[in-house]
Motif scaffolding. Sequence first.
Motif, mmCIF file in Angstrom:
data_model
loop_
_atom_site.group_PDB
_atom_site.id
_atom_site.type_symbol
_atom_site.label_atom_id
_atom_site.label_comp_id
_atom_site.label_asym_id
_atom_site.label_seq_id
_atom_site.Cartn_x
_atom_site.Cartn_y
_atom_site.Cartn_z
ATOM 1 N N LEU A 1 -0.136 16.145 38.378
ATOM 2 C CA LEU A 1 0.255 15.104 39.316
ATOM 3 C C LEU A 1 -0.713 15.091 40.501
ATOM 4 C CD1 LEU A 1 2.741 13.762 38.093
ATOM 5 C CD2 LEU A 1 3.959 14.243 40.189
ATOM 6 N N ASN A 2 -1.978 15.013 40.174
ATOM 7 C CA ASN A 2 -3.014 15.025 41.203
ATOM 8 C C ASN A 2 -3.053 13.734 42.021
ATOM 9 O OD1 ASN A 2 -4.157 17.619 40.640
ATOM 10 N ND2 ASN A 2 -5.177 16.752 38.842
ATOM 11 N N TYR A 3 -2.508 12.650 41.452
ATOM 12 C CA TYR A 3 -2.665 11.341 42.093
ATOM 13 C C TYR A 3 -1.322 10.665 42.367
ATOM 14 C CZ TYR A 3 -7.244 12.493 40.377
ATOM 15 O OH TYR A 3 -8.418 13.164 40.118
ATOM 16 N N ALA A 4 -0.304 11.466 42.590
ATOM 17 C CA ALA A 4 1.029 10.933 42.875
ATOM 18 C C ALA A 4 1.209 10.709 44.365
ATOM 19 C CB ALA A 4 2.101 11.884 42.359
ATOM 20 N N GLY B 1 1.871 -1.887 38.465
ATOM 21 C CA GLY B 1 0.524 -1.469 38.815
ATOM 22 C C GLY B 1 0.364 0.033 38.777
ATOM 23 N N THR B 2 1.451 0.762 39.123
ATOM 24 C CA THR B 2 1.435 2.222 39.107
ATOM 25 C C THR B 2 2.479 2.741 38.122
ATOM 26 O OG1 THR B 2 2.984 2.326 40.969
ATOM 27 C CG2 THR B 2 0.627 2.280 41.505
ATOM 28 N N ASP B 3 2.727 4.047 38.140
ATOM 29 C CA ASP B 3 3.587 4.662 37.122
ATOM 30 C C ASP B 3 4.978 5.029 37.595
ATOM 31 O OD1 ASP B 3 1.670 4.740 34.957
ATOM 32 O OD2 ASP B 3 0.612 6.288 36.084
ATOM 33 N N ASP C 1 -3.911 9.894 33.755
ATOM 34 C CA ASP C 1 -3.392 10.582 34.938
ATOM 35 C C ASP C 1 -2.312 9.723 35.584
ATOM 36 O OD1 ASP C 1 -5.018 12.862 34.830
ATOM 37 O OD2 ASP C 1 -6.659 11.851 35.892
ATOM 38 N N TYR C 2 -1.171 10.333 35.830
ATOM 39 C CA TYR C 2 -0.071 9.640 36.511
ATOM 40 C C TYR C 2 -0.535 9.202 37.892
ATOM 41 C CZ TYR C 2 4.536 9.007 38.707
ATOM 42 O OH TYR C 2 5.612 8.504 39.388
ATOM 43 N N TYR C 3 -0.109 7.977 38.295
ATOM 44 C CA TYR C 3 -0.521 7.436 39.590
ATOM 45 C C TYR C 3 0.635 6.704 40.255
ATOM 46 C CZ TYR C 3 -3.057 4.528 43.004
ATOM 47 O OH TYR C 3 -3.478 3.918 44.158
ATOM 48 N N SER C 4 0.861 7.017 41.534
ATOM 49 C CA SER C 4 1.854 6.281 42.326
ATOM 50 C C SER C 4 1.415 6.322 43.778
ATOM 51 C CB SER C 4 3.246 6.913 42.184
ATOM 52 O OG SER C 4 3.281 8.221 42.753
ATOM 53 N N PHE C 5 2.021 5.495 44.611
ATOM 54 C CA PHE C 5 1.814 5.672 46.044
ATOM 55 C C PHE C 5 3.148 5.698 46.747
ATOM 56 C CE2 PHE C 5 1.136 1.025 45.589
ATOM 57 C CZ PHE C 5 1.956 0.506 46.573
ATOM 58 N N GLY C 6 3.162 6.313 47.924
ATOM 59 C CA GLY C 6 4.406 6.604 48.632
ATOM 60 C C GLY C 6 5.260 5.368 48.863
ATOM 61 N N ILE D 1 -5.530 8.808 51.359
ATOM 62 C CA ILE D 1 -5.584 10.006 50.513
ATOM 63 C C ILE D 1 -5.287 9.630 49.065
ATOM 64 C CG2 ILE D 1 -3.145 10.601 50.852
ATOM 65 C CD1 ILE D 1 -4.085 13.556 51.057
ATOM 66 N N ASP D 2 -5.965 10.289 48.130
ATOM 67 C CA ASP D 2 -5.862 9.943 46.704
ATOM 68 C C ASP D 2 -4.565 10.399 46.058
ATOM 69 O OD1 ASP D 2 -8.378 8.773 46.773
ATOM 70 O OD2 ASP D 2 -9.395 10.633 46.193
ATOM 71 N N GLY D 3 -3.939 11.430 46.597
ATOM 72 C CA GLY D 3 -2.697 11.957 46.042
ATOM 73 C C GLY D 3 -2.208 13.091 46.911
ATOM 74 N N ARG D 4 -0.910 13.374 46.834
ATOM 75 C CA ARG D 4 -0.328 14.383 47.733
ATOM 76 C C ARG D 4 0.633 15.294 46.980
ATOM 77 N NH1 ARG D 4 2.861 11.256 52.026
ATOM 78 N NH2 ARG D 4 3.327 9.919 50.246
ATOM 79 N N GLY D 5 0.804 16.492 47.493
ATOM 80 C CA GLY D 5 1.788 17.407 46.920
ATOM 81 C C GLY D 5 3.180 16.825 46.945
ATOM 82 N N ILE D 6 3.444 16.034 47.974
ATOM 83 C CA ILE D 6 4.770 15.430 48.115
ATOM 84 C C ILE D 6 5.117 14.532 46.928
ATOM 85 C CG2 ILE D 6 4.120 13.315 49.364
ATOM 86 C CD1 ILE D 6 6.391 13.891 51.315
ATOM 87 N N GLY D 7 4.088 14.093 46.193
ATOM 88 C CA GLY D 7 4.320 13.241 45.026
ATOM 89 C C GLY D 7 4.983 13.956 43.873
#
Length: 408
Positions: A175-178, A124-126, A89-94, A185-191
């Motif tokens: 992109l559940n965890y972007a 660390g993230t994607d 699963d793709y992962y990023s933070f804002g 929050i674990d992920g956002r639509g904005i991702g």
Amino acid sequence: MKLKIFSLALCIGAIPGAQAAAFGADLSAQCLTYDCAQMRVIKSAITHHDPRYVPAWRALTAQADAALSHKAYSVTDKTLVPASGDKHDYYSFGPYWWPNPDTKNGMPYIRKDGQINPDAKTNGTDSKRMVQFSDDVRALALAWFYNGDKQYAVKAQQMLKAWFLDKETRMNPNLNYAQAIPGAIDGRGIGIIDTRLLIDVADSIALLQSSGLIPAEDLAGYKKWYADYTQWLLTSRNGFEESNWYNNHGAWYDAQVTAFSLFTGQEEQARKEMDIFKLRHLASQVNSNGEIISETERTRSFHYTNFALAAYARMGRYGEKLNKDIWGFELDGHSMKKAFALVSGQTGKPKTEWMHQEIQYQPSEATGPVLAAARAYKDVDFVQSAAKLTKTNNQDINLLIPGSVLVK
């Protein structure tokens, strides 16, 4: 001045009928965002060392040569794990979220608009990895197209297969965890803005189809991945949230759904998204002065205006492919052309002439959007502005890819 305008117009304007016919209907038809007929003319110009393209071609070749030594990228390479526990699963933070100075553990993160937290761009993230993947595949595909060296296409296929198909390394089509917010929050639509880069990847696949180096089974696999991801965009809660954003996020959502639908042969779905873009986003985002009001209120107003225009230009291009006039759309004095004209009119002027806040003013950011406007509208003002910008930004990759606007 007339001679200079004509010279640039040859670069960005219409292609003579005989040249377009000679290009080959198969490649022209399968190209997505790129205007491949026009790229064939640029290819001939590069072969003859046309000075308009030499700097950009050299820069592209250097990037493609570097990509040959890069290992195939994978979302499974990240060192952190999303809330699902699945590295596929793709992962990023804002990028604009920082540790909270008022709490001992820094949680929850707080937002600082326009100020990028470097920790959001690590291995660390994607997020960084997807940029690298997209940039390399694009450079490799373009280098193959312009000089015919198959090593570039072979390397691109290797990278594509690792990202989309191989069981051990592929990305799950969601992109559940972007753009998660640590501690909140674990992920956002904005991702979903992150996967705008996959438009460039789809363009690369479309360009590479005629290389003979993508097996039919793999091509079908790529298109199935994109179809599955598009279905997720259209049916998930995150997709619903992103589709309703009033700023560049909504426009980039439209661009993704439209591009991916075209890539996977779902033309009616693409047509529907174009209508949504015109009536829900374009008409509401651009005011009668041409300002994209949700972007001009930000700390980086010039940057984000051009960022939004990059999505607009792609929608204009997709309209061309389906005979829907996006470029000329106007409703109650609100039009796409006015938005491009506002940025074009800033060309050659100092930061003080831009009437909104901009903490990192970079005039070159307008190069791609102004080139796109000059190509679409062919107005003298746009052509002159494009000539000025490309004179100072002659390594800009947008010079080599008419029809598209490439952004970071």
